[in-house]
Scaffold this active site. Sequence first.
Site, PDB file in Angstrom:
ATOM      1  CD  GLU A 177     -51.983   0.990  -4.150  1.00 13.99           C
ATOM      2  OE1 GLU A 177     -52.355   0.117  -4.478  1.00 13.99           O
ATOM      3  OE2 GLU A 177     -50.745   1.370  -3.855  1.00 13.99           O
ATOM      4  CD  GLU A 365     -51.894  -1.583  -8.312  1.00 12.99           C
ATOM      5  OE1 GLU A 365     -51.718  -2.124  -7.255  1.00 12.99           O
ATOM      6  OE2 GLU A 365     -51.585  -0.522  -8.635  1.00 12.99           O
TER       7      GLU A 365
END
Length: 457
Positions: A177, A365
Amino acid sequence: MVKEEQEKKLSLKREDFGKDFKWGVSTAAYQIEGSHQADGKGPSIWDIFTAKRGKIYQAHNGNIACDFYNKYEEDLYLMKDLNIHNFRFSISWSRVIPAGVGVPNPEGIDFYNKLIDKCLALDIEPWVTLYHWDLPAALEQKGGWTNREIISWFKDYVTLCVQCFGDRVKNWMVLNEPLVFVGAGYFLGVHAPGKRGMKNFLPAIHHAALCQAEGARIIKQYYPLAKVGTTFSCSFIEPSRPIQKDIMAAQRIDALVNRLFIEPALGMGYPVEDLKFLKKMEKYQLPGDKALLQFDFDFIGVQNYTREIIKHSWFVPYIKARNIKAEKRKVPITAMKWEIYPDSIYQMLKKFNSYKKVRDIYVTENGAAFKDIIEDGRINDKRRTNYLKGYLKAVLQAKKEGMNVKGYFVWSFTDNFEWAEGFRPRFGLVHVDYQTQKRTIKASGKWYSNFLRNQVK
C-alpha cells in the site's frame, strides 16, 4: 441491483472458486513480531513514532505486540490446524539490516530463515512482503522516502532478502500500500515518520514508485521463475450526488486512491490530468524515470475494505473534494467506522481487471474489525463471519464473470497492533490477550477453517 441479487443467491463453497485458488491470511512484521530490540535489531520509524506523545491511541506500541518473534512456531501450528496453507508476512528491514544499509544482522536473517523453513515443513506457502511500512530509523534521518538515495538503499535490501530467502520463497510482494505509507506518513503526518506537506509527499510518491519497479527487477534477476507482485490499497469511489462537481471530485479521489501507483507501473505515467498538483513532481524526476517506473508484474494484490462517498469541496486544498463519513450516512460500519459494502471488492476487482497489462489478481487483504466479547472462553463474532461471507460472495461473482482473481487472504490471522489505532481494533480470526499472549480462535476463524475443509454450504 441485479448483480447484488445474484451475489445473495450464490452458494459459498470452496470448490466454487476452483482447485488452484489460493486461500490464506496476511500479517505484517511490526504489527505482530514484537522483540523490537532483540538480537541486534535496529530501530524502525515506527519504534520512534510510537514513543512520541499523542501519536498512538493510549500510547500503545509494537514493542511486544503478539510476540510472534518468539511464538511463531505456535502460531504456524495453529494456522495449519485451521487448514490455512498460505501465509503472507513481511520482513522487517531493520531486523535484517539494522542501520538500513551496510552490515547485515545474522540473527535477524536467521529468524526469517527459521520462519520460512517452518512454514514449508508444515505445508504452508510463504508469501513475503518486502516493505510493510517499517523503514529503518537511520534511513529516515537521511530523509527516508523523500531522498532519492532510497532507491539504492532499497535495492541493496531487496538483494540481501532474495539472496537469503529466494531459494525457498516463490511469491514476493514488493511494497504494501504505497499510497498509505507516503500519504499518512509524508503528507498528513498521522503515521510514521510524521512528516507533512507536499514537499515531502511528492518526492516520496516518486521514489516509492521507482522502488516498486526496481525491487521487482532484482527479484527476477536472481529468480526469473519467482512470482513477483506488489499490493495496492483501494476503495470503491462514488459521487455523493449525480452532479458534475461531485462526479469530478470523485474522479480526482479515484485517481489519488486507486490509480496513482498502478498506472506508472503499467507504463501509463502518473494520472496528472486528474491530479494537477502532480505536475510539481517533475522537479524530482530525472530523464529515463518513466521507463524505470514500469514493470510487468506477475500479479497485483488488491486490498479493499470499503467504499467512499465523495462530495465537492472548495475548502480542501489540491483535490477540492471530501469524504462523507460512513457514520453520517447511517450505513452499517465496522469498528474502524468503515462502511460494510461487499460490492466494493467486486468493483475494485473489475477496475483492476480492466487494465490490459494486469495479469493475475489476488485479494491480499480483506477483513473487518469489530468489538469482540469473550463469553465462557468463546468469541462468537457473527458480524465478522457475515462480513467475510458477503465479501467472498462478491469475489466469487467477479470470478464467475471471468475476472482474473486467483486468491484471497484474510486480514488478519491474529489481532495485532493497528498503527495509530493501537490495539483497539481487532481484525483477527484469532483473538490475542495482550497481557498473557493467549490465543483464542474466534467463531470467524472456525468458520474459515471449516470453509477451507469444504464443509460449509
